[in-house]
Design a protein around this motif. Structure first.
Motif, mmCIF file in Angstrom:
data_model
loop_
_atom_site.group_PDB
_atom_site.id
_atom_site.type_symbol
_atom_site.label_atom_id
_atom_site.label_comp_id
_atom_site.label_asym_id
_atom_site.label_seq_id
_atom_site.Cartn_x
_atom_site.Cartn_y
_atom_site.Cartn_z
ATOM 1 N N LEU A 38 8.781 -4.394 0.170
ATOM 2 C CA LEU A 38 7.910 -4.791 -0.935
ATOM 3 C C LEU A 38 6.551 -5.260 -0.408
ATOM 4 O O LEU A 38 5.512 -4.964 -0.981
ATOM 5 N N ARG A 39 6.572 -5.955 0.716
ATOM 6 C CA ARG A 39 5.324 -6.426 1.325
ATOM 7 C C ARG A 39 4.429 -5.269 1.736
ATOM 8 O O ARG A 39 3.203 -5.348 1.637
ATOM 9 N N ASP A 40 5.026 -4.182 2.185
ATOM 10 C CA ASP A 40 4.235 -3.006 2.563
ATOM 11 C C ASP A 40 3.479 -2.446 1.347
ATOM 12 O O ASP A 40 2.370 -1.935 1.485
ATOM 13 N N LEU A 41 4.094 -2.537 0.189
ATOM 14 C CA LEU A 41 3.450 -2.052 -1.037
ATOM 15 C C LEU A 41 2.433 -3.053 -1.585
ATOM 16 O O LEU A 41 1.474 -2.664 -2.247
ATOM 17 N N ARG A 46 -0.924 -13.760 -1.543
ATOM 18 C CA ARG A 46 -1.189 -14.347 -2.860
ATOM 19 C C ARG A 46 -0.902 -13.347 -3.975
ATOM 20 O O ARG A 46 -0.510 -13.747 -5.078
ATOM 21 N N GLU A 47 -1.054 -12.089 -3.699
ATOM 22 C CA GLU A 47 -0.668 -11.084 -4.696
ATOM 23 C C GLU A 47 0.816 -11.186 -4.986
ATOM 24 O O GLU A 47 1.254 -11.139 -6.142
ATOM 25 N N ARG A 48 1.602 -11.340 -3.922
ATOM 26 C CA ARG A 48 3.050 -11.420 -4.101
ATOM 27 C C ARG A 48 3.467 -12.732 -4.768
ATOM 28 O O ARG A 48 4.345 -12.756 -5.627
ATOM 29 N N SER A 49 2.844 -13.824 -4.374
ATOM 30 C CA SER A 49 3.308 -15.123 -4.852
ATOM 31 C C SER A 49 2.738 -15.503 -6.214
ATOM 32 O O SER A 49 3.314 -16.342 -6.911
#
Length: 355
Positions: A38-41, A46-49
């Motif tokens: 998911l991090r690769d995408l 901050r986008e993820r969190s």
């Protein structure tokens, strides 16, 4: 009614439970392949969190994989800072960056009042969804950074090895630092209450860098502000358990017990039996398996968990690591950690019978 509450919440409230509940600091993160994919995408932290869909998905990944007794919000201790007017970034392999760092009287005076419902609506959304999703199968945990640690990041502008800049402020301009810590305390207390109102059943305070303080300076610059947060939260939500974690806290254990929290999270530098002996009987303990043991054999992992649980016997105990799970930890070993925790009574009984 009590029997319908999730195990970790009952234990955190000091109730007698059938076994120690088990969760893991940083249990959502880099050691899991599903997270790395998911991090690769979505490469920006901050986008993820701060995207509620992504934060929710990441928060649930360990629950789907291991069914821990606690599901913790995927976020960061710096998350509320933009709401008080302090921007930050988290750079992979470098950590948090705050530019400009907060070092002047005018900067402190210009800090804003935190209104989480305006600046952090995604946090409320994620916590509400987590609570709906796990029901009584697990306890939903929120977390915040404590004032000293947040101040250290803000004043240093990044992670630090010696905390020379904030310590210089502490010893040259203590009044300035105290004003910063007061503002942070009130903001954090507001943020904790917001998390509770949106589904957090237990909240952990991370004062990660308070272990860098001497005991006398802990009493000046960390403990009073931990207490200020706790007192404000408890005045509003007296029945929500609060956990305090400090990295490198071996010299501060007794002091931590006087902050008003319900549970002291011990890191792995303290023997669990000795830690319990140093704490008042009414306080719960969390921890404190060395995260490095998860690079060991299954037998070594099981043996260490059994040892920690036996040493905490007679005390409200939440089984956890003594710090966050390390990147590169084999997922199978994380699974062994959780499975052993859930079956620890049988393992202890079998060991006692054999011996």
């Amino acid at each position: 009614m009590a029997e319908t509450l999730p195990l970790l919440l009952r234990a955190a409230r000091g109730e007698q439970v059938e076994r120690p509940p088990v969760w893991m600091m940083r249990q959502a993160g880099r050691y899991m392949k599903v997270y790395r994919d998911l991090r690769d995408l979505h490469p920006g932290f901050r986008e993820r969190s701060e995207n509620p869909e992504l934060s929710y998905e990441i928060s649930m990944q360990p629950f789907h994989a291991f069914k821990p007794d606690g599901v913790i919000l995927f976020s960061d201790i710096l998350t509320p800072l933009p709401g008080i007017g302090v921007n930050f970034d988290i750079v992979e392999s470098k950590g948090p960056l705050i530019e400009p760092a907060i070092r002047t009287d005018s900067q402190v005076k210009n800090l804003k009042t935190l209104y989480p419902e305006k600046s952090l609506p995604y946090i409320g959304e994620v916590l509400t969804r987590l609570r709906q999703s796990v029901g009584d199968q697990a306890t939903v945990l929120g977390f915040v950074g404590a004032p000293w640690t947040l101040a250290a990041y803000m004043v240093e502008g990044k992670s630090s090895k010696n905390y020379a800049i904030i310590k210089a402020m502490a010893f040259q301009e203590p009044d300035l630092l105290h004003r910063l810590l007061e503002h942070l305390s009130d903001s954090i207390a507001t943020y904790v209450c917001y998390q509770i109102e949106h589904g957090a059943q237990v909240v952990q305070l991370f004062d990660s860098w308070a272990g860098q303080l001497s005991p006398v300076d802990y009493d000046l610059f960390a403990a009073p502000y931990q207490k200020r947060v706790v007192n404000k939260v408890k005045a509003k939500y007296p029945n929500t358990p609060l956990i305090l974690y400090i990295s490198g806290s071996a010299g501060l254990v007794e002091r931590m017990s006087k902050t008003g929290v319900d549970i002291i999270s011990l890191d792995w530098t303290v023997d669990m039996a000795e830690g319990c002996a140093r704490l008042p009987a009414h306080l719960g303990v969390q921890g404190n398996v060395d995260p490095g043991i998860l690079f060991g054999s299954p037998e070594a992992i099981k043996s260490r968990i059994v040892d920690v649980v036996k040493k905490a016997k007679g005390r409200s105990h939440v089984l956890n690591l003594g710090h966050g799970i390390l990147p590169g930890t084999p997922e199978d070993n994380a699974r062994i950690f959780f499975e052993t925790g859930k079956n620890v009574n049988e393992l202890i009984h079998a060991k006692t019978t054999i011996s």
